[in-house]
Motif scaffolding. Structure first.
Motif, PDB file in Angstrom:
ATOM      1  N   VAL A  75       7.667  -2.533 -12.720  1.00 37.20           N
ATOM      2  CA  VAL A  75       7.652  -4.041 -12.297  1.00 37.20           C
ATOM      3  C   VAL A  75       8.720  -4.156 -11.179  1.00 37.20           C
ATOM      4  O   VAL A  75       8.380  -4.924 -10.167  1.00 37.20           O
ATOM      5  CB  VAL A  75       8.290  -4.742 -13.357  1.00 37.20           C
ATOM      6  CG1 VAL A  75       8.680  -6.388 -12.976  1.00 37.20           C
ATOM      7  CG2 VAL A  75       7.605  -4.753 -14.567  1.00 37.20           C
ATOM      8  N   ARG A  76       9.945  -3.462 -10.822  1.00 34.96           N
ATOM      9  CA  ARG A  76      10.532  -3.567  -9.754  1.00 34.96           C
ATOM     10  C   ARG A  76       9.985  -3.052  -8.565  1.00 34.96           C
ATOM     11  O   ARG A  76      10.083  -3.451  -7.461  1.00 34.96           O
ATOM     12  CB  ARG A  76      12.019  -2.819 -10.133  1.00 34.96           C
ATOM     13  CG  ARG A  76      12.762  -3.306 -11.036  1.00 34.96           C
ATOM     14  CD  ARG A  76      13.948  -2.318 -11.663  1.00 34.96           C
ATOM     15  NE  ARG A  76      14.481  -3.044 -12.953  1.00 34.96           N
ATOM     16  CZ  ARG A  76      15.388  -2.579 -13.634  1.00 34.96           C
ATOM     17  NH1 ARG A  76      16.194  -1.790 -12.835  1.00 34.96           N
ATOM     18  NH2 ARG A  76      15.835  -3.111 -14.402  1.00 34.96           N
ATOM     19  N   ASN A  77       9.211  -1.944  -8.786  1.00 34.00           N
ATOM     20  CA  ASN A  77       8.518  -1.518  -7.539  1.00 34.00           C
ATOM     21  C   ASN A  77       7.425  -2.296  -7.221  1.00 34.00           C
ATOM     22  O   ASN A  77       7.326  -2.511  -5.935  1.00 34.00           O
ATOM     23  CB  ASN A  77       8.176  -0.022  -7.951  1.00 34.00           C
ATOM     24  CG  ASN A  77       9.083   1.047  -8.087  1.00 34.00           C
ATOM     25  OD1 ASN A  77      10.097   0.940  -7.597  1.00 34.00           O
ATOM     26  ND2 ASN A  77       8.649   1.901  -8.918  1.00 34.00           N
ATOM     27  N   LEU A  78       6.919  -2.845  -8.121  1.00 30.90           N
ATOM     28  CA  LEU A  78       5.447  -3.729  -7.730  1.00 30.90           C
ATOM     29  C   LEU A  78       5.991  -4.990  -7.021  1.00 30.90           C
ATOM     30  O   LEU A  78       5.418  -5.107  -6.232  1.00 30.90           O
ATOM     31  CB  LEU A  78       4.877  -3.927  -8.872  1.00 30.90           C
ATOM     32  CG  LEU A  78       3.252  -4.628  -8.685  1.00 30.90           C
ATOM     33  CD1 LEU A  78       2.358  -3.539  -7.827  1.00 30.90           C
ATOM     34  CD2 LEU A  78       2.553  -4.579 -10.199  1.00 30.90           C
ATOM     35  N   ARG A  79       7.032  -5.509  -7.535  1.00 31.78           N
ATOM     36  CA  ARG A  79       7.579  -6.539  -6.953  1.00 31.78           C
ATOM     37  C   ARG A  79       7.984  -6.239  -5.199  1.00 31.78           C
ATOM     38  O   ARG A  79       7.625  -7.188  -4.306  1.00 31.78           O
ATOM     39  CB  ARG A  79       8.886  -7.013  -7.522  1.00 31.78           C
ATOM     40  CG  ARG A  79       8.866  -7.844  -8.780  1.00 31.78           C
ATOM     41  CD  ARG A  79      10.172  -8.351  -9.381  1.00 31.78           C
ATOM     42  NE  ARG A  79       9.780  -8.855 -10.516  1.00 31.78           N
ATOM     43  CZ  ARG A  79      10.624  -8.919 -11.787  1.00 31.78           C
ATOM     44  NH1 ARG A  79      11.488  -8.094 -11.663  1.00 31.78           N
ATOM     45  NH2 ARG A  79      10.327 -10.023 -12.685  1.00 31.78           N
ATOM     46  N   VAL A  80       8.537  -5.120  -4.918  1.00 27.72           N
ATOM     47  CA  VAL A  80       8.717  -4.874  -3.538  1.00 27.72           C
ATOM     48  C   VAL A  80       7.687  -4.495  -2.838  1.00 27.72           C
ATOM     49  O   VAL A  80       7.383  -4.733  -1.703  1.00 27.72           O
ATOM     50  CB  VAL A  80       9.869  -3.769  -3.677  1.00 27.72           C
ATOM     51  CG1 VAL A  80      10.277  -3.139  -2.064  1.00 27.72           C
ATOM     52  CG2 VAL A  80      11.331  -4.169  -4.434  1.00 27.72           C
ATOM     53  N   ILE A  81       6.854  -3.435  -3.246  1.00 31.97           N
ATOM     54  CA  ILE A  81       5.759  -2.889  -2.753  1.00 31.97           C
ATOM     55  C   ILE A  81       4.495  -3.933  -2.484  1.00 31.97           C
ATOM     56  O   ILE A  81       3.799  -3.857  -1.563  1.00 31.97           O
ATOM     57  CB  ILE A  81       5.326  -1.526  -2.972  1.00 31.97           C
ATOM     58  CG1 ILE A  81       6.702  -0.578  -3.400  1.00 31.97           C
ATOM     59  CG2 ILE A  81       4.011  -0.774  -2.703  1.00 31.97           C
ATOM     60  CD1 ILE A  81       7.065  -0.365  -2.014  1.00 31.97           C
ATOM     61  N   GLY A  82       4.146  -4.661  -3.766  1.00 31.07           N
ATOM     62  CA  GLY A  82       2.917  -5.500  -3.671  1.00 31.07           C
ATOM     63  C   GLY A  82       1.753  -4.970  -3.977  1.00 31.07           C
ATOM     64  O   GLY A  82       0.860  -5.463  -4.007  1.00 31.07           O
ATOM     65  N   THR A  83       1.569  -3.615  -4.048  1.00 30.39           N
ATOM     66  CA  THR A  83       0.268  -3.028  -4.089  1.00 30.39           C
ATOM     67  C   THR A  83       0.329  -1.667  -4.918  1.00 30.39           C
ATOM     68  O   THR A  83       1.558  -1.220  -5.294  1.00 30.39           O
ATOM     69  CB  THR A  83      -0.308  -2.441  -2.695  1.00 30.39           C
ATOM     70  OG1 THR A  83       0.593  -1.481  -2.248  1.00 30.39           O
ATOM     71  CG2 THR A  83      -0.482  -3.756  -1.637  1.00 30.39           C
TER      72      THR A  83
END
Length: 153
Positions: A75-83
């Motif tokens: 979740v934390r990664n997806l919030r930052v990366i977005g893809t």
């Protein structure tokens, strides 16, 4: 931030073994009841990180990823990366993710629980698909939800 914004339930040994088994089967092309392997680049390392997930597709075709354990690393990664990518076997689906606002989550959480309660219900503290909308709205901040849309390759 309140307690539900930082909610995270760390997986136990049994869950880690189960997740590894589901991930292995999914990588081999055997989707367990619609499971996929989610791949997202690490927000600090840039390296691919993977975990099995249960995507939800609504009747209108809109797809979502729900984090039943809360603010997990993906979740934390997806919030930052977005893809990221949803993988099953050799098939890879690149996607863009948009986080859903808490007020828009109750209907999604209800459908997610209808579909996946047998597997993830333990993370919802007795709340199920029959819960009043107000109860789902109350717990919504502790359950990140992302709308998933195809990305350009």
């Amino acid at each position: 931030m309140n307690a539900t914004d930082t909610r995270y339930i760390k997986p136990g040994t049994g869950t880690l073994i189960f997740n590894a088994t589901v991930a292995r089967l999914t990588r081999m092309g055997v989707s367990v009841y619609g499971s996929r392997v989610l791949a997202v680049r690490g927000r600090k390392s840039g390296e691919w990180r993977t975990t099995p997930v249960n995507p939800l597709t609504l009747a209108d075709g809109t797809r979502y990823l729900v984090a039943p354990r809360g603010n997990a690393q993906w979740v934390r990664n997806l919030r930052v990366i977005g893809t990221g990518e949803l993988r099953v076997g050799r098939r890879t689906e690149p996607f863009r993710a948009t986080e859903v606002k808490d007020d828009d989550k109750p209907a999604i959480l209800r459908e997610y629980l209808k579909r996946w309660k047998f597997e993830v219900g333990v993370f919802f503290d007795g709340v199920d698909a029959k819960a009043p909308t107000e109860k789902l709205r109350e717990i919504a901040p502790g359950y990140p939800v992302f709308r998933v849309e195809p990305a350009e390759r």
